[in-house]
Design an enzyme around this catalytic site. Structure first.
Site, mmCIF file in Angstrom:
data_model
loop_
_atom_site.group_PDB
_atom_site.id
_atom_site.type_symbol
_atom_site.label_atom_id
_atom_site.label_comp_id
_atom_site.label_asym_id
_atom_site.label_seq_id
_atom_site.Cartn_x
_atom_site.Cartn_y
_atom_site.Cartn_z
ATOM 1 N N PRO A 23 0.860 -1.189 0.000
ATOM 2 C CA PRO A 23 0.000 0.000 0.000
ATOM 3 C C PRO A 23 0.894 1.236 0.000
ATOM 4 O O PRO A 23 1.751 1.369 0.871
ATOM 5 C CB PRO A 23 -0.766 -0.129 1.320
ATOM 6 C CG PRO A 23 0.116 -0.951 2.204
ATOM 7 C CD PRO A 23 0.963 -1.817 1.330
ATOM 8 N N CYS A 107 3.520 4.061 9.262
ATOM 9 C CA CYS A 107 3.778 5.263 8.458
ATOM 10 C C CYS A 107 4.617 6.268 9.242
ATOM 11 O O CYS A 107 4.277 6.646 10.359
ATOM 12 C CB CYS A 107 2.476 5.919 8.035
ATOM 13 S SG CYS A 107 2.769 7.382 7.007
ATOM 14 N N LYS A 146 0.647 -3.610 9.486
ATOM 15 C CA LYS A 146 1.950 -3.272 8.912
ATOM 16 C C LYS A 146 2.727 -2.435 9.927
ATOM 17 O O LYS A 146 2.231 -1.426 10.433
ATOM 18 C CB LYS A 146 1.770 -2.491 7.606
ATOM 19 C CG LYS A 146 3.081 -2.268 6.843
ATOM 20 C CD LYS A 146 2.822 -1.938 5.372
ATOM 21 C CE LYS A 146 4.115 -1.990 4.567
ATOM 22 N NZ LYS A 146 4.888 -0.762 4.587
ATOM 23 N N ASP A 209 13.242 -3.156 0.531
ATOM 24 C CA ASP A 209 14.370 -3.472 -0.360
ATOM 25 C C ASP A 209 14.143 -4.727 -1.205
ATOM 26 O O ASP A 209 15.097 -5.350 -1.663
ATOM 27 C CB ASP A 209 15.686 -3.625 0.420
ATOM 28 C CG ASP A 209 16.067 -2.373 1.194
ATOM 29 O OD1 ASP A 209 15.484 -1.307 0.897
ATOM 30 O OD2 ASP A 209 16.918 -2.461 2.086
ATOM 31 N N GLY A 231 7.226 -2.602 -3.039
ATOM 32 C CA GLY A 231 6.639 -1.268 -3.072
ATOM 33 C C GLY A 231 7.220 -0.428 -4.182
ATOM 34 O O GLY A 231 6.840 -0.533 -5.349
ATOM 35 N N ARG A 232 8.197 0.401 -3.835
ATOM 36 C CA ARG A 232 8.719 1.393 -4.794
ATOM 37 C C ARG A 232 9.271 0.766 -6.061
ATOM 38 O O ARG A 232 9.195 1.364 -7.130
ATOM 39 C CB ARG A 232 9.785 2.249 -4.102
ATOM 40 C CG ARG A 232 9.196 3.213 -3.059
ATOM 41 C CD ARG A 232 10.268 3.869 -2.193
ATOM 42 N NE ARG A 232 10.974 2.892 -1.388
ATOM 43 C CZ ARG A 232 12.212 3.055 -0.933
ATOM 44 N NH1 ARG A 232 12.879 4.141 -1.227
ATOM 45 N NH2 ARG A 232 12.785 2.125 -0.189
#
Length: 351
Positions: A23, A107, A146, A209, A231-232
């Site tokens: 997310p 977050c 998370k 990572d 993710g990224r």
């Protein structure tokens, strides 16, 4: 070697691959999630939705939370700090058709942490456990959480908080073993992930990572985690998901890149409307067209265009062979039949 195509479960929810699409605020719109499923993600997650926004039935509705038939299994992620408010929001998430409710206790962004939500909850295990307990009592779908390692560098708070959350009713944990202070700098310490796996009897998802099949395999093998979260690395690059799951690294053709981007643009416009979508999409042009795929001036040119129609025209002019691929994709991807729940998306307004 771990078979990433091997199914696994969170409670009664079966997940077809061991790859979870993270997310991400201002990224994980429905078009992103549906594309992730097509490319091999077994579980996809919405960006975080504000429980306070849901409670106040925010008039300034920033978007819709939609669940499409081809997204399942889907987790909808909530953030907040009040057990009662979050339980009520979780009931709405269940009603919207989500398969899991995910809680953001990781977050690091100040506008989230200053409200007592996100990573701040790692410093308040009692409240964190109370939130999980209230939500687990309120819904029939599994609750996942998370986490980061803690607020401060070197923190091991996740190893204290994680087991308490499982006791309170969490059916799965995702650990991003960086501190909130680190944000995205340094490296993710997956030795901590292995420790958390050894302490709980629910599936742990390893996040941080995971940028290649080799990294995914290494993390799964050394931690005992049930799955990895990407993710990224997947921003503008769904092909990395395919590579991680199936082990076939390949560089997409210019036509494939343009076809996927055009479909992504069209779906995002359908979801957000032209006005919001045209601003939201600008960061995606650089993500898709980077990595040496297209010259930098071309990306800059697209960002300057005032409508997504113009962007589409320029993209197809740059790779005319993409038209046939776009038609095929549009015919294969189901459209419509989503359940629509009117909610403010996130504090980021989807962009």
């Amino acid at each position: 070697m771990v078979d990433l195509r091997e199914p696994w479960s969170i409670g009664p929810v079966e997940i077809p691959t061991r790859l979870v699409l993270a997310p991400m605020a201002g990224v994980s719109v429905q078009a992103f999630r549906r594309q992730g499923r097509r490319f091999g993600a077994g579980l996809v997650c919405s960006e975080m939705v504000s429980c306070a926004g849901i409670e106040h039935r925010n008039e300034r509705t920033l978007g819709y939370l939609r669940v499409a038939s081809d997204e399942h299994p889907l987790a909808i992620q909530l953030f907040g700090s009040e057990p009662r408010t979050m339980a009520e929001a979780a009931r709405m998430v269940e009603a919207a058709g989500a398969d899991l409710v995910d809680l953001n206790f990781g977050c690091p962004v100040r506008k989230v942490t200053k409200t007592g939500a996100g990573a701040t909850l790692l410093d308040d295990p009692d409240r964190a456990a109370a939130i999980v307990s209230a939500i687990a009592d309120a819904v029939d779908i599994p609750v996942s959480v998370k986490l980061r390692r803690g607020l401060r560098d070197g923190s091991r708070d996740c190893l204290v908080v994680g087991p308490r959350l499982v006791e309170a009713g969490a059916a799965s944990l995702t650990l991003h073993p960086r501190s909130a202070r680190q944000m995205y700098t340094g490296t993710a310490d997956h030795a901590l992930t292995a420790e958390l796996v050894s302490l709980v009897d629910v599936p742990v998802i390893a996040s941080g990572d995971i940028v290649s099949r080799a990294k995914a395999q290494a993390v799964l093998a050394t931690t005992g985690a049930a799955a990895v979260m990407v993710g990224r690395a997947a921003q503008g690059n769904p092909w990395v998901l395919e590579e991680i799951v199936d082990g076939e690294p390949r560089e997409p053709s210019r036509e494939e890149v343009v076809a996927e981007l055009v479909l992504f643009v069209r779906e995002t416009v359908r979801e957000l409307g032209e006005r919001r979508a045209s601003g939201f999409l600008k960061k995606f042009y650089g993500w898709y067209l980077g990595r040496g795929r297209f010259p930098r001036p071309f990306k800059q040119e697209l960002v300057q265009l005032s409508s997504t129609e113009e962007v589409e025209r320029r993209l197809i002019a740059a790779a005319p062979g993409a038209l046939e691929l776009i038609e095929r994709l549009e015919s294969e991807v189901p459209s419509g039949d989503e359940v629509t729940l009117e909610l403010p998306i996130s504090i980021y307004g989807g962009g």
